[in-house]
Motif scaffolding. Structure first.
Motif, PDB file in Angstrom:
ATOM      1  N   UNK A 144       0.675  -0.984   0.200  1.00 43.21           N
ATOM      2  CA  UNK A 144      -0.076   0.267   0.061  1.00 43.21           C
ATOM      3  C   UNK A 144       1.169   1.619   0.341  1.00 43.21           C
ATOM      4  N   UNK A 145       1.652   1.537   0.906  1.00 47.17           N
ATOM      5  CA  UNK A 145       2.997   2.863   0.399  1.00 47.17           C
ATOM      6  C   UNK A 145       3.482   2.578  -1.101  1.00 47.17           C
ATOM      7  N   UNK A 146       3.590   1.736  -1.044  1.00 48.53           N
ATOM      8  CA  UNK A 146       3.846   2.165  -3.209  1.00 48.53           C
ATOM      9  C   UNK A 146       2.526   2.981  -3.787  1.00 48.53           C
ATOM     10  N   UNK A 147       1.295   2.345  -3.175  1.00 47.56           N
ATOM     11  CA  UNK A 147       0.794   3.076  -4.423  1.00 47.56           C
ATOM     12  C   UNK A 147       0.195   4.445  -3.073  1.00 47.56           C
ATOM     13  N   UNK A 148       0.035   4.814  -2.436  1.00 44.13           N
ATOM     14  CA  UNK A 148      -0.077   6.241  -1.486  1.00 44.13           C
ATOM     15  C   UNK A 148       0.775   6.222  -1.834  1.00 44.13           C
ATOM     16  N   UNK A 174      -5.410  -1.572   2.613  1.00 41.56           N
ATOM     17  CA  UNK A 174      -5.862  -0.674   3.340  1.00 41.56           C
ATOM     18  C   UNK A 174      -7.006   0.347   3.910  1.00 41.56           C
ATOM     19  N   UNK A 175      -7.804  -0.540   4.328  1.00 45.13           N
ATOM     20  CA  UNK A 175      -9.326   1.130   4.203  1.00 45.13           C
ATOM     21  C   UNK A 175      -9.432   1.518   6.035  1.00 45.13           C
ATOM     22  N   UNK A 176      -8.327   0.993   6.740  1.00 46.06           N
ATOM     23  CA  UNK A 176      -7.719   2.156   7.556  1.00 46.06           C
ATOM     24  C   UNK A 176      -6.771   2.508   7.701  1.00 46.06           C
ATOM     25  N   UNK A 177      -5.967   2.866   7.079  1.00 40.99           N
ATOM     26  CA  UNK A 177      -4.576   3.069   6.446  1.00 40.99           C
ATOM     27  C   UNK A 177      -5.442   5.300   7.100  1.00 40.99           C
ATOM     28  N   UNK A 178      -4.554   5.206   8.142  1.00 41.61           N
ATOM     29  CA  UNK A 178      -4.573   7.093   7.690  1.00 41.61           C
ATOM     30  C   UNK A 178      -4.173   7.652   6.991  1.00 41.61           C
ATOM     31  N   UNK A 179      -2.880   7.145   7.114  1.00 43.77           N
ATOM     32  CA  UNK A 179      -2.355   8.428   6.149  1.00 43.77           C
ATOM     33  C   UNK A 179      -3.139   8.669   4.368  1.00 43.77           C
ATOM     34  N   UNK A 180      -3.532   7.554   3.737  1.00 42.57           N
ATOM     35  CA  UNK A 180      -4.381   7.991   2.678  1.00 42.57           C
ATOM     36  C   UNK A 180      -5.687   8.509   2.718  1.00 42.57           C
ATOM     37  N   UNK A 181      -6.134   7.716   4.294  1.00 45.64           N
ATOM     38  CA  UNK A 181      -7.066   8.813   4.131  1.00 45.64           C
ATOM     39  C   UNK A 181      -7.317  10.271   4.624  1.00 45.64           C
ATOM     40  N   UNK A 182      -6.294  11.072   4.968  1.00 44.42           N
ATOM     41  CA  UNK A 182      -6.113  12.174   4.909  1.00 44.42           C
ATOM     42  C   UNK A 182      -5.498  12.485   3.377  1.00 44.42           C
ATOM     43  N   UNK A 183      -4.584  11.809   3.137  1.00 37.17           N
ATOM     44  CA  UNK A 183      -4.051  12.180   1.713  1.00 37.17           C
ATOM     45  C   UNK A 183      -5.706  12.422   0.860  1.00 37.17           C
ATOM     46  N   UNK A 184      -5.881  11.855   0.706  1.00 38.08           N
ATOM     47  CA  UNK A 184      -7.295  11.576  -0.247  1.00 38.08           C
ATOM     48  C   UNK A 184      -8.669  12.549   0.130  1.00 38.08           C
ATOM     49  N   UNK A 185      -8.483  12.732   1.199  1.00 37.53           N
ATOM     50  CA  UNK A 185      -9.401  13.397   1.806  1.00 37.53           C
ATOM     51  C   UNK A 185      -9.085  15.490   1.766  1.00 37.53           C
ATOM     52  N   UNK A 186      -8.142  15.581   1.634  1.00 41.05           N
ATOM     53  CA  UNK A 186      -7.547  16.970   1.314  1.00 41.05           C
ATOM     54  C   UNK A 186      -7.103  17.778   0.198  1.00 41.05           C
ATOM     55  N   UNK A 187      -7.310  16.012  -0.944  1.00 43.74           N
ATOM     56  CA  UNK A 187      -6.968  16.001  -2.076  1.00 43.74           C
ATOM     57  C   UNK A 187      -8.593  16.950  -2.332  1.00 43.74           C
ATOM     58  N   UNK A 188      -9.875  16.275  -1.980  1.00 39.09           N
ATOM     59  CA  UNK A 188     -11.293  16.147  -2.301  1.00 39.09           C
ATOM     60  C   UNK A 188     -11.038  17.506  -1.824  1.00 39.09           C
ATOM     61  N   UNK A 189     -10.215  17.742  -0.707  1.00 38.54           N
ATOM     62  CA  UNK A 189     -10.681  19.668   0.265  1.00 38.54           C
ATOM     63  C   UNK A 189     -10.280  20.370  -1.083  1.00 38.54           C
TER      64      UNK A 189
END
Length: 292
Positions: A144-148, A174-189
């Motif tokens: 997941x790290x490379x994908x993220x 990794x549905x609970x990956x906090x870094x991915x969740x944060x980065x994706x959320x910020x991109x959308x914002x």
């Protein structure tokens, strides 16, 4: 005494370092003696590099891991650990130089490509970063790290269709990956799209790591996009209170204060941001006109 037996004795000492760091000088001496007697054997240099890392002696770690790469260039661990000394110092130029040599010898090693991609990204070489991160993803598509990291690179290049697809892939892995969740959320914002989903993802990230200033800034910025400026102020001020934030966070707080009709506070925060990012012409123009 055969070299393998000497190494075995050293390894027994080395194995105890996790329990008793006082053994480090004796362990170092053993492997130095072996290296002196057997200068063409990469193994004592490997342990000397590891002992150097444990003792926080970066020069010894670099010197010995570099010797391993000369004697056993096939040893991916040596390249990775050598580069990690400079990675820990944010010396991404040296990390790139080391791993560019490594990737020529080990083009199919995941870690070499992954860390080289990170260094290129931090050196603002997004095309190079994307190239080697794509290779890392091909080597290990379940990592997941490379994908993220690749998603983050494409996001920065404004290739949003690709970055969104990669963020979605990372969340499937990794549905609970906090870094991915944060980065994706910020991109959308930042794009002002799917804000309710962005808020839900950001809440999960903050719940997982409530002291992370980047996560607090993200959720604050989403609230700003949603027009809830009081919640936005609360979270971004909390982010700043955690310390070690970049110019963007201060600029965010300035934007929030402007929306709250507190222009003096807005300009104050924008000036704080400008001190950290003096080359930001858009921010300088914002200060000059006194508005968003």
């Amino acid at each position: 005494v055969p070299v393998d037996l000497k190494l075995h004795v050293g390894e027994m000492y080395f194995a105890q370092l996790g329990k008793d760091s006082m053994l480090a000088p004796a362990t170092k001496t053993i492997f130095e003696q072996i290296a002196e007697k057997h200068p063409d054997d990469w193994r004592p240099f490997w342990f000397l590099g590891a002992v150097g890392s444990i003792m926080h002696d970066d020069s010894a770690a670099v010197r010995n891991f570099r010797r391993v790469t000369e004697l056993a260039s096939w040893n991916a661990d040596a390249w990775v650990y050598l580069s990690s000394v400079f990675l820990g110092k944010n010396n991404f130029g040296e990390v790139a130089r080391i791993l560019e040599s490594a990737v020529r010898v080990l083009p199919d090693d995941y870690r070499v490509n992954f860390f080289l991609g990170i260094s290129y990204s931090r050196l603002d070489r997004p095309r190079d970063a994307a190239r080697v991160l794509e290779r890392a993803r091909q080597i290990n598509p379940r990592e997941v790290d490379a994908v993220a990291q690749l998603a983050l690179v494409y996001d920065g290049m404004k290739r949003f269709e690709e970055s969104d697809s990669l963020y979605e892939e990372a969340l499937r892995l990794d549905p609970a990956n906090s870094l991915v969740l944060n980065n994706y959320a910020y991109s959308l914002a930042e794009r002002n799209v799917q804000l309710e989903r962005a808020l839900a993802m950001s809440r999960k990230a903050v719940d997982a790591d409530p002291a992370n200033p980047s996560y607090l800034d993200t959720i604050g910025w989403i609230y700003y996009r949603l027009g809830n400026y009081q919640e936005a102020e609360r979270h971004v001020k909390e982010a700043i209170g955690k310390g070690e934030v970049n110019a963007v966070v201060y600029e965010h707080l300035g934007d929030i204060y402007f929306k709250l009709n507190q222009k003096d506070l807005a300009i104050e925060q924008w000036n704080l941001a400008l001190k950290l990012d003096a080359g930001n012409t858009m921010l300088r123009d914002k200060i000059a006109r006194g508005s968003l």
